[in-house]
Design an enzyme around this catalytic site. Sequence first.
Site, short mmCIF file in Angstrom:
data_model
loop_
_atom_site.label_atom_id
_atom_site.label_comp_id
_atom_site.label_asym_id
_atom_site.label_seq_id
_atom_site.Cartn_x
_atom_site.Cartn_y
_atom_site.Cartn_z
CE1 TYR A 142 35.85 41.68 36.07
CE2 TYR A 142 34.46 39.94 35.19
CZ TYR A 142 35.26 40.43 36.19
OH TYR A 142 35.48 39.69 37.31
CE LYS A 189 44.96 52.48 44.39
NZ LYS A 189 45.41 52.29 45.78
CG ASP A 221 44.44 50.62 48.67
OD1 ASP A 221 43.41 51.33 48.67
OD2 ASP A 221 45.59 51.09 48.59
CG ASP A 249 35.29 35.39 45.31
OD1 ASP A 249 34.10 35.45 44.95
OD2 ASP A 249 36.10 34.56 44.86
C1 IPM Z 1 31.55 36.07 39.49
C2 IPM Z 1 32.56 35.24 38.75
C3 IPM Z 1 32.62 35.69 37.30
C4 IPM Z 1 33.04 37.15 37.29
C5 IPM Z 1 33.54 34.84 36.42
C6 IPM Z 1 33.13 33.38 36.43
C7 IPM Z 1 33.63 35.36 35.01
O1 IPM Z 1 33.80 35.30 39.37
O2 IPM Z 1 30.38 36.09 39.08
O3 IPM Z 1 31.93 36.70 40.47
O4 IPM Z 1 34.24 37.45 37.36
O5 IPM Z 1 32.17 38.01 37.21
MG MG Z 2 33.79 36.33 41.23
#
Ligand code: IPM
Ligand code: MG
Length: 372
Positions: A142, A189, A221, A249
Amino acid sequence: MNLKITLLGGDGIGPEVLAQSVKCLQAVEETFNHHFTYTEGLIGAAAMDRFGTPLPQATIDLCRASDAIIFGTIGTLKYDDNPSAKVRPEQGLLQLRRELQLFTNIRPVKVFPTLVNKSPLKKHVIFGTDFVIYRELTGGIYFGEKKLSEDGTVASDLCEYSEKEISRIAHLAFKAAKGRRKKLTLVDKANVLATSRLWRKVVTRISESYPEVQLDFLFVDNAAMQMMLNPNEFDVILTDNMFGDILSDQGSAICGSKGLLPSASIGNEHAMFEPFHGSYPQAEGKNIANPVASILSIAMMLSHFGLYEESRAVVIAVDKSMRKHVVTRDLSATSKYGTSQVGDFIAGNIIDSDENLNYNYENIGLGKSTII
Ligand code: IPM
Ligand code: MG
């Protein structure tokens, strides 16, 4: 207790769900006799529209001067659909995490018993799911150098980690595991990435200081697959920034709706609380977004400050809203309740009573041990 709280609604449904959290915090103030002050700051597309930057200096100063930050969501379709935009709303959030050194993102994944039927997975698979993801939040791909060749045909993102960055979050994850089912899974990984091999080396060394915690390793994975096949096998997952983003997620989907799960982003000096979910721009202003993830993030905030009874009261009120079917349409297609009605119900049910003490807390929402 007195707390100075900064509110960063951000974009999309952020301000709407955050408003419900504020209602709940006000109910906590009244019920438990605390005094919280709230100051609003701008971030994301909202800040870009007014100041040309997703993170104005005034917002950073405000956050630094506060005890806690409650964050809504970030991102709009206008920028999502434009890959050549030079500045993006999300940069505001990333820069804020970095500025405040919020290096640990804690994302509990726990299935509400009342919502087992909402999960896309079979009941017997998800029953009892209760794990927490410790996602590194201020390093890795990131934040590594980003390059685009002059002719715009080649791009790269550098993924870099130092021992220090790995060890500070690893200690927090081991401590959390110690207070839970004593199992820590490092997801990486390492068969491909040098950074993952460094994670393994550092985490293995640190594990010697936590002999009661069982450490195992999974390639990302495989971890993604195991999370679908047998989410029960996980207790604490420790992972890097990118893998943690993706797996969290996936974890939230197990619980039946992305609108349910909260998170805490913690550093040595600052703390920010926010939902897992994104800005859902299609729902903006329609009073349909689920406020529960945001409301549970204030439960995490209250625990962070040692206000356990208060936190419990919020979680119990959320659980009650589900038992009474006072939920948004993502959980019940025919529901007549919108974001603010659900917020009102939850805020109105925050009570300080013996009933709360006898509540079977282990069966709901956030396990106490997942809250720092
Ligand atoms: C999260 C979100 C953020 C991330 C985005 C909005 C930059 O997806 O907090 O999970 O990737 O960290
Ligand atoms: Mg996210």
